[in-house]
Design an enzyme around this catalytic site. Structure first.
Site, PDB file in Angstrom:
ATOM      1  CB  ILE A   1      -0.950  -0.026   1.232  1.00  0.00           C
ATOM      2  CG1 ILE A   1      -2.202   0.780   0.981  1.00  0.00           C
ATOM      3  CG2 ILE A   1      -0.249   0.405   2.496  1.00  0.00           C
ATOM      4  CD1 ILE A   1      -3.297   0.547   2.013  1.00  0.00           C
TER       5      ILE A   1
ATOM      6  N   GLY B   1      12.385  -2.848  11.266  1.00  0.00           N
ATOM      7  CA  GLY B   1      11.306  -2.270  10.471  1.00  0.00           C
ATOM      8  C   GLY B   1      10.083  -3.145  10.313  1.00  0.00           C
ATOM      9  CD  GLN B   2       8.108  -8.913  11.582  1.00  0.00           C
ATOM     10  OE1 GLN B   2       9.137  -9.249  12.167  1.00  0.00           O
ATOM     11  NE2 GLN B   2       7.144  -9.759  11.302  1.00  0.00           N
TER      12      GLN B   2
ATOM     13  CG  HIS C   1       5.451  -9.228   5.302  1.00  0.00           C
ATOM     14  ND1 HIS C   1       5.183  -9.298   6.657  1.00  0.00           N
ATOM     15  CD2 HIS C   1       6.124  -8.071   5.115  1.00  0.00           C
ATOM     16  CE1 HIS C   1       5.667  -8.220   7.258  1.00  0.00           C
ATOM     17  NE2 HIS C   1       6.263  -7.468   6.343  1.00  0.00           N
TER      18      HIS C   1
ATOM     19  CG  HIS D   1       9.024  -6.023   2.038  1.00  0.00           C
ATOM     20  ND1 HIS D   1       8.191  -4.927   2.077  1.00  0.00           N
ATOM     21  CD2 HIS D   1       9.148  -6.432   3.329  1.00  0.00           C
ATOM     22  CE1 HIS D   1       7.829  -4.675   3.326  1.00  0.00           C
ATOM     23  NE2 HIS D   1       8.396  -5.578   4.112  1.00  0.00           N
TER      24      HIS D   1
HETATM   25  P1  5GP Z   1       7.000  -4.592   7.389  1.00  0.00           P
HETATM   26  O1  5GP Z   1       7.152  -3.143   7.833  1.00  0.00           O
HETATM   27  O2  5GP Z   1       6.335  -5.412   8.469  1.00  0.00           O
HETATM   28  O3  5GP Z   1       8.271  -5.213   6.879  1.00  0.00           O
HETATM   29  O4  5GP Z   1       6.047  -4.581   6.118  1.00  0.00           O
HETATM   30  C1  5GP Z   1       4.679  -4.359   6.210  1.00  0.00           C
HETATM   31  C2  5GP Z   1       4.273  -3.740   4.903  1.00  0.00           C
HETATM   32  O5  5GP Z   1       2.865  -3.824   4.803  1.00  0.00           O
HETATM   33  C3  5GP Z   1       4.638  -2.266   4.763  1.00  0.00           C
HETATM   34  O6  5GP Z   1       5.499  -2.092   3.645  1.00  0.00           O
HETATM   35  C4  5GP Z   1       3.300  -1.567   4.588  1.00  0.00           C
HETATM   36  O7  5GP Z   1       3.337  -0.515   3.651  1.00  0.00           O
HETATM   37  C5  5GP Z   1       2.398  -2.692   4.125  1.00  0.00           C
HETATM   38  N1  5GP Z   1       1.006  -2.528   4.509  1.00  0.00           N
HETATM   39  C6  5GP Z   1       0.521  -2.110   5.714  1.00  0.00           C
HETATM   40  N2  5GP Z   1      -0.822  -2.124   5.710  1.00  0.00           N
HETATM   41  C7  5GP Z   1      -1.198  -2.560   4.469  1.00  0.00           C
HETATM   42  C8  5GP Z   1      -2.478  -2.785   3.863  1.00  0.00           C
HETATM   43  O8  5GP Z   1      -3.537  -2.594   4.452  1.00  0.00           O
HETATM   44  N3  5GP Z   1      -2.465  -3.221   2.582  1.00  0.00           N
HETATM   45  C9  5GP Z   1      -1.307  -3.442   1.881  1.00  0.00           C
HETATM   46  N4  5GP Z   1      -1.422  -3.866   0.624  1.00  0.00           N
HETATM   47  N5  5GP Z   1      -0.089  -3.252   2.439  1.00  0.00           N
HETATM   48  C10 5GP Z   1      -0.031  -2.815   3.710  1.00  0.00           C
END
Ligand code: 5GP
Ligand code: ZN
Length: 125
Positions: free
Chosen positions: A36, A104-105, A111, A113
């Site tokens: 997103i 940064g999680q 997941h 990236h």
């Molecule tokens: P993290 O920060 O845990 O490595 O990655 C989480 C990712 O999820 C972030 O890059 C963030 O932009 C994405 N994200 C958070 N909420 C949503 C959502 O509601 N929909 C989508 N498609 N991505 C999301």
């Protein structure tokens, strides 16, 4: 129990269809959808449909599922045309698993990236 859907998990809700997402690929065990808040021209998240809080617990608890996620990440890169091409410096992609808040999680459902579509610096920030 490991792998079971968690009611308070955003990505479990996306798997269930309760939160919308732009899905780019789906397999029996995985889902890939656009981030997103994209950090590169292509930024897709690949998740196991089953809930594991991070990449290490996924690999420990369900190694074949971890392999599914990695294979699907490669398929996303091919589909999005960001895979490495000889002589094209902007090609090539990165698979990132942020693990732990300090790295940064922010979502506690494993997941990958998949980032590409521009030159990527190394080391990352
Ligand atoms: P993290 O920060 O845990 O490595 O990655 C989480 C990712 O999820 C972030 O890059 C963030 O932009 C994405 N994200 C958070 N909420 C949503 C959502 O509601 N929909 C989508 N498609 N991505 C999301
Ligand atoms: Zn979840």
């Amino acid at each position: 129990m490991a792998g079971e859907s968690q009611a308070d998990c955003l990505f479990c809700k996306i798997v269930a269809g309760d939160v919308p997402a732009t899905v780019v690929r789906e397999s029996e065990t995985t889902l890939a959808f656009r981030d997103i808040n994209p950090q590169a021209p292509t930024h897709v998240l690949v998740i196991p449909k089953a809930h594991y809080p991070d990449a290490a617990s996924l690999a420990a608890g369900a190694p074949e599922l971890a392999a599914d996620v990695l294979r699907e990440a490669g398929e996303v890169a091919a589909q999005e045309k960001i895979a490495a091409e000889e002589g094209v410096p902007s090609k090539g992609y990165r698979i990132v698993f942020n693990t732990g808040a300090g790295a940064g999680q922010t979502v506690w459902h494993a997941h990958a990236h998949v980032l590409g579509g521009r030159g990527l610096n190394w080391p990352p920030g």
